[in-house]
Enzyme design. Structure first.
Site, PDB file in Angstrom:
ATOM      1  CD  GLU A  88       5.858  11.770  -9.190  1.00 27.33           C
ATOM      2  OE1 GLU A  88       5.800  12.161  -8.014  1.00 27.33           O
ATOM      3  OE2 GLU A  88       5.155  10.842  -9.628  1.00 27.33           O
TER       4      GLU A  88
ATOM      5  CD  GLU B 292       5.513   5.636 -12.759  1.00 27.99           C
ATOM      6  OE1 GLU B 292       4.474   5.829 -12.109  1.00 27.99           O
ATOM      7  OE2 GLU B 292       6.620   6.070 -12.413  1.00 27.99           O
TER       8      GLU B 292
END
Ligand code: XIL
Length: 405
Positions: free
Chosen positions: A187, A304
């Site tokens: 991220e 994910e």
């Protein structure tokens, strides 16, 4: 299947999704109305995709169905759940070809202090994976979140590079040769932070500048030359302008790293999806993005995957909506040969991180994952199984010491 068949299949799928996208595209004025509209959207979506049976042949688990196509399937798990719930552990070993510690390799759990490392939990998880012939995957070496409490007081511009390099050398070195892949950086892009390079104003950026990403990948490659090194990020899947902007920045980042010869092997797409947001899902844009990433010589991993859903509807209806999102998403993703891996964020609804973040009053338990809270296969399981059964075959790329067969 011939090329023509594939094209027809893809076109009818796009038409189907186009119909889906058109539904519920009304203007929303108030919060209350928004919730109401969301419910209607779900019902309307279900009208479109109603009564999908997601039937599959045989009882083979997801890991075998994936492996048959040269793909890897697995899930994340938390230490306590794996070792205090034997039914869960057994089902995990049956269905999964890769195990990802959900948090046990993050700084806050691995680093009790600046000088110490505690591998006790992650080592036991690695051993669980090995003993069940699963791959083991690392998440994550560098992230703006889950930093230990001591971080702020002990890390500064003078020692930051040394601290980062030591962490990666020690952790990636500890599992060298045993890790299928590492999320080296997680991220790092945040468009809302408004930098021209798109980088998130994370502690690492503030301490080291943009080079922290390159440093991290180079250090990881030296510490574990066998692991696939992954840049992992979220919100890359949808077609809102902010998602479009994020894809552009991520692509720029990846291009920049590749052009400097930085050792990076794959993009991880988190894919935390939702049923309502699916109306903003554009298969063409998504597959164009995958092609752009693949053209850089990178693999793509779904890292994910889960689907949140917050409607007060009956379970069968909700499961239809959730499973349809899995189906639509995986059908685009698995059509791209560079996509190698599908990992769900958890395996059973008994243990989903969404129960903390997406909890709402008066809503039945969340059902985002392949197994229900009783560890039974449900519609999501079928949707994934079917996606693997329909996926084109790819070459098996993994050549590490893991147990992939
Ligand atoms: C989540 C874990 O699942 C939770 O158990 C923990 O409390 C918070 O972090 N994106 C990521 C993951 O990259 O690390 C996050 O995991 C979920 C969102």
């Amino acid at each position: 299947m011939t090329k023509n068949h594939i094209r027809i299949k893809r076109r009818s799928f796009l038409v189907g999704l186009g119909a889906l996208a058109g539904v519920g595209a009304c203007t929303i004025s108030s919060k209350a109305k928004q919730v109401n509209d969301q419910t209607q959207t779900t019902q309307a979506q279900i009208t479109n995709v109603k009564n999908q049976k997601f039937s599959v042949t045989g009882e083979a688990p997801l890991r075998d169905r994936a492996a048959k196509k040269g793909l890897i399937f697995g899930a994340s798990a938390r230490y306590n759940n794996l070792f205090q719930d034997s039914k869960y552990a057994a089902r995990f070993a049956q269905e999964c070809g890769v195990l990802v510690p959900g948090s046990e390799l993050k700084w806050n759990l691995l680093r009790p202090s600046l000088d110490d490392f505690d591998f006790s939990k992650s080592d036991r998880m690695a051993e669980f994976a090995r003993s069940h012939k699963m791959l083991f995957r690392g998440h994550t070496l560098v992230w703006h979140a889950a930093l230990p409490k001591w971080f702020e007081n002990r890390v500064n511009r003078q020692n930051a590079e040394q601290v980062l390099v030591k962490h990666i050398k020690t952790v990636a070195g500890h599992y060298a040769g045993k890790m299928h892949s590492w999320d080296v950086v997680n991220e790092a892009i945040k468009v809302a932070d408004k930098r021209s390079d798109g980088l998130r104003k994370s502690p690492w950026l503030k301490l080291l500048g943009p080079d922290y990403i390159e440093i991290a990948f180079r250090t990881a490659a030296a510490a574990d030359p066998k692991a696939l090194l992954v840049y992992n990020d979220h919100r890359l899947e949808y077609s809102k302008s902010e998602n479009e902007a994020k894809r552009t920045k991520v692509l720029k980042l990846l291009e920049g790293l590749k052009s400097k010869g930085v050792p990076i092997h794959a993009l991880g797409m988190q894919a935390h999806l939702g049923v309502d947001a699916s109306k903003n899902f554009n298969p063409q844009k998504l597959s164009d993005f995958l092609k752009d990433v693949a053209s850089l010589g990178l693999k793509i991993m779904i890292t994910e995957l889960d689907v949140s859903e917050k409607h007060d509807l009956d379970i069968a209806t909700r499961d239809q909506a959730i499973a349809s999102v899995y189906k639509d998403f995986l059908s685009v993703m698995l059509d791209e040969p560079a996509v190698t891996t599908v990992i769900t964020w958890g395996l059973s609804d008994r243990y989903t991180w969404l129960s903390k973040t997406k909890k709402r009053p008066n809503i039945q338990e969340l059902r985002p994952l392949p197994l229900d809270a009783q560890m039974q296969r449900k519609l999501v399981w079928n949707a994934i199984a079917q996606a693997f059964d329909n996926a084109p075959m790819r070459k098996v790329e993994y050549e590490g010491d893991g147990a992939f067969s």
